[in-house]
Motif scaffolding. Structure first.
Motif, PDB file in Angstrom:
ATOM      1  N   LEU A  44       5.327   4.535   3.840  1.00  0.00           N
ATOM      2  CA  LEU A  44       4.712   3.210   3.922  1.00  0.00           C
ATOM      3  C   LEU A  44       5.761   2.123   4.111  1.00  0.00           C
ATOM      4  O   LEU A  44       5.607   1.222   4.955  1.00  0.00           O
ATOM      5  CB  LEU A  44       3.897   2.939   2.664  1.00  0.00           C
ATOM      6  CG  LEU A  44       2.658   3.813   2.467  1.00  0.00           C
ATOM      7  CD1 LEU A  44       2.054   3.565   1.091  1.00  0.00           C
ATOM      8  CD2 LEU A  44       1.625   3.550   3.556  1.00  0.00           C
ATOM      9  N   TRP A  48       6.074  -0.369   7.399  1.00  0.00           N
ATOM     10  CA  TRP A  48       5.899  -1.831   7.313  1.00  0.00           C
ATOM     11  C   TRP A  48       7.152  -2.579   7.739  1.00  0.00           C
ATOM     12  O   TRP A  48       7.072  -3.554   8.487  1.00  0.00           O
ATOM     13  CB  TRP A  48       5.499  -2.213   5.896  1.00  0.00           C
ATOM     14  CG  TRP A  48       4.194  -1.614   5.466  1.00  0.00           C
ATOM     15  CD1 TRP A  48       3.161  -1.214   6.275  1.00  0.00           C
ATOM     16  CD2 TRP A  48       3.776  -1.319   4.131  1.00  0.00           C
ATOM     17  NE1 TRP A  48       2.132  -0.693   5.529  1.00  0.00           N
ATOM     18  CE2 TRP A  48       2.482  -0.740   4.204  1.00  0.00           C
ATOM     19  CE3 TRP A  48       4.362  -1.477   2.874  1.00  0.00           C
ATOM     20  CZ2 TRP A  48       1.771  -0.334   3.067  1.00  0.00           C
ATOM     21  CZ3 TRP A  48       3.648  -1.083   1.742  1.00  0.00           C
ATOM     22  CH2 TRP A  48       2.371  -0.517   1.838  1.00  0.00           C
ATOM     23  N   SER A 267      -3.896   1.709  -2.347  1.00  0.00           N
ATOM     24  CA  SER A 267      -2.465   1.415  -2.265  1.00  0.00           C
ATOM     25  C   SER A 267      -2.123   0.288  -3.234  1.00  0.00           C
ATOM     26  O   SER A 267      -2.933  -0.630  -3.433  1.00  0.00           O
ATOM     27  CB  SER A 267      -2.072   0.997  -0.844  1.00  0.00           C
ATOM     28  OG  SER A 267      -2.426   1.991   0.097  1.00  0.00           O
ATOM     29  N   ALA A 298       1.089  -4.603   5.496  1.00  0.00           N
ATOM     30  CA  ALA A 298       0.400  -3.635   4.641  1.00  0.00           C
ATOM     31  C   ALA A 298      -1.096  -3.611   4.922  1.00  0.00           C
ATOM     32  O   ALA A 298      -1.739  -2.562   4.851  1.00  0.00           O
ATOM     33  CB  ALA A 298       0.653  -3.976   3.175  1.00  0.00           C
TER      34      ALA A 298
END
Length: 394
Positions: A44, A48, A267, A298
């Motif tokens: 992640l 990002w 998340s 995100a």
């Protein structure tokens, strides 16, 4: 100014393989006695910080020229191969002989850590800021002038002296110790304390060879997990040869198998705004810009795993943002008991209700866990992205 900004997101992905394990299967985790889909925090964070949204926002569209390449301003570069990708090609373009370029590129990149034995690359993946990279380029240019024009500076004189002393060593342990001295000398010239690029300020940096230049991450990212149980499925597929008329061989030209699953993910992100400002040398405007950039990325940007095969692009369906000085807490426990299709008619609505109930329960028992909150709820058409970004970026 609120110290902590917390983000809770629910994002639904169709059949996908966003983040796979060493067997090529989507990653999973046991939670509440059930297998859940998982996307690692490492996946992640890289998704990002390397996204166009993040880079364009924090750089204002500006680029920094480094070794005849360009990177977005206020961002860094992470690699083991600065010597081979940046320094050596740059030296060769200055008409420096390859053997000389090879040797100098290897020694100069000791600024970032130990080098692999007999290889012109770092032994550890290292991230440097655009500011550090620019300073490093300036030192490389001093070496170029030394080689090409025999122009000496205090830096080149001291560095050449250290290298010559090392080259006189015979024992491997003595050579290693001499290289440590060279690393420290170069690191002190190149690396910076107290001022970093946005991505390093957010996600931190660890340098084993120069721990004084380590940077504590201001942003913590949890592994995303599905709110429901999951079964990994297999996709058996074939590829047809377009020029095969089928007269001699009617079979497929290729047969393969891939694994996939679909899920609604929870998340969690926690940003220590005070630490972020400190890591950015007190630049509050840049810190706010960085928080806005991370939040938008995100919410909008999906991991790249097998996107060409599944086109599993998704926006968050629900976002709860919180500001305050209270001790942060995840709301993942809302899904310790999974959202089960036998009990739930609407996964999105029931998952949102579960996270709100958990938030309210924490508030009732511990007192208000945040000073102020902002919600984005797509299914109810409540809130806007602009309001969310203004809330986190204040």
């Amino acid at each position: 100014m609120s110290r902590f900004i917390q983000l809770h997101l629910l994002t639904a992905y169709p059949p996908a393989n966003l983040n796979r394990d060493d067997q090529g299967s989507p990653k999973t985790a046991k939670m509440g006695g059930y297998d859940r889909l998982r996307v690692s925090s490492q996946c992640l964070k890289r998704t990002w910080r390397t996204s166009e949204i993040f880079e364009e926002t924090v750089s204002d569209g500006k680029k920094v020229n480094l070794f005849e390449t360009k990177i977005p301003a206020n961002t860094g570069a992470r690699s083991k191969s600065f010597s081979m990708e940046w320094v050596k090609p740059y030296l060769l373009k200055q008409n420096i002989e390859e053997a000389v370029a090879e040797k100098w590129s290897k020694d100069l990149c000791r600024a970032f850590g130990a080098m692999e034995n007999d290889e012109n690359k770092l032994s550890q993946l290292t991230q440097i800021s655009d500011i550090e990279a620019k300073g490093f380029e300036n030192l490389v240019n001093e070496i170029v002038r030394l080689i090409v024009e025999n122009k000496q500076t205090e830096f080149t004189t001291e560095l050449v002296d250290l290298i010559e002393k090392r080259d006189q060593k015979k024992k491997s342990d003595d050579i290693k110790k001499a290289n440590v001295v060279i690393t420290k000398y170069l690191a002190d010239k190149v690396l910076t304390e107290g001022k970093s690029s946005v991505d390093i300020a957010m996600f931190g940096r660890m340098l084993a060879s120069s721990p004084s230049f380590n940077i504590e991450a201001a942003c913590q990212v949890a592994h995303a997990i599905s709110v429901h149980p999951v079964v990994i499925e297999d996709d058996y597929f074939t590829a047809v040869d377009d020029l095969n008329n089928g007269l001699e061989d009617a079979g497929a030209a290729h047969i393969g198998e891939t694994r996939f699953a679909a899920g609604l993910f929870y998340s969690y992100i926690c940003i220590n705004r005070e630490l972020l400002v400190k890591n950015l040398d007190g630049n509050e405007d840049l810190a706010n810009k960085a928080i806005r950039a991370l939040t938008e990325a995100a919410v909008k940007v999906a991991p790249e795993g097998k996107q060409n095969s599944f086109a599993s692009r998704a926006y968050a369906s629900y976002v709860l943002a919180e500001r305050g000085n209270q001790q942060p807490r995840s709301l993942s426990i809302a899904y310790l008991k999974p959202i089960n299709h036998r009990e739930n008619e609407d996964f999105i609505a029931d998952s949102i209700n579960a996270i709100i109930k958990q938030k309210d329960s924490f508030d009732k028992v511990y007192g208000a866990c945040a000073d102020t909150r902002c919600e984005l709820n797509v299914s109810k058409e409540q809130g806007t992205l602009a309001e969310l970004l203004d809330f986190v970026g204040q």
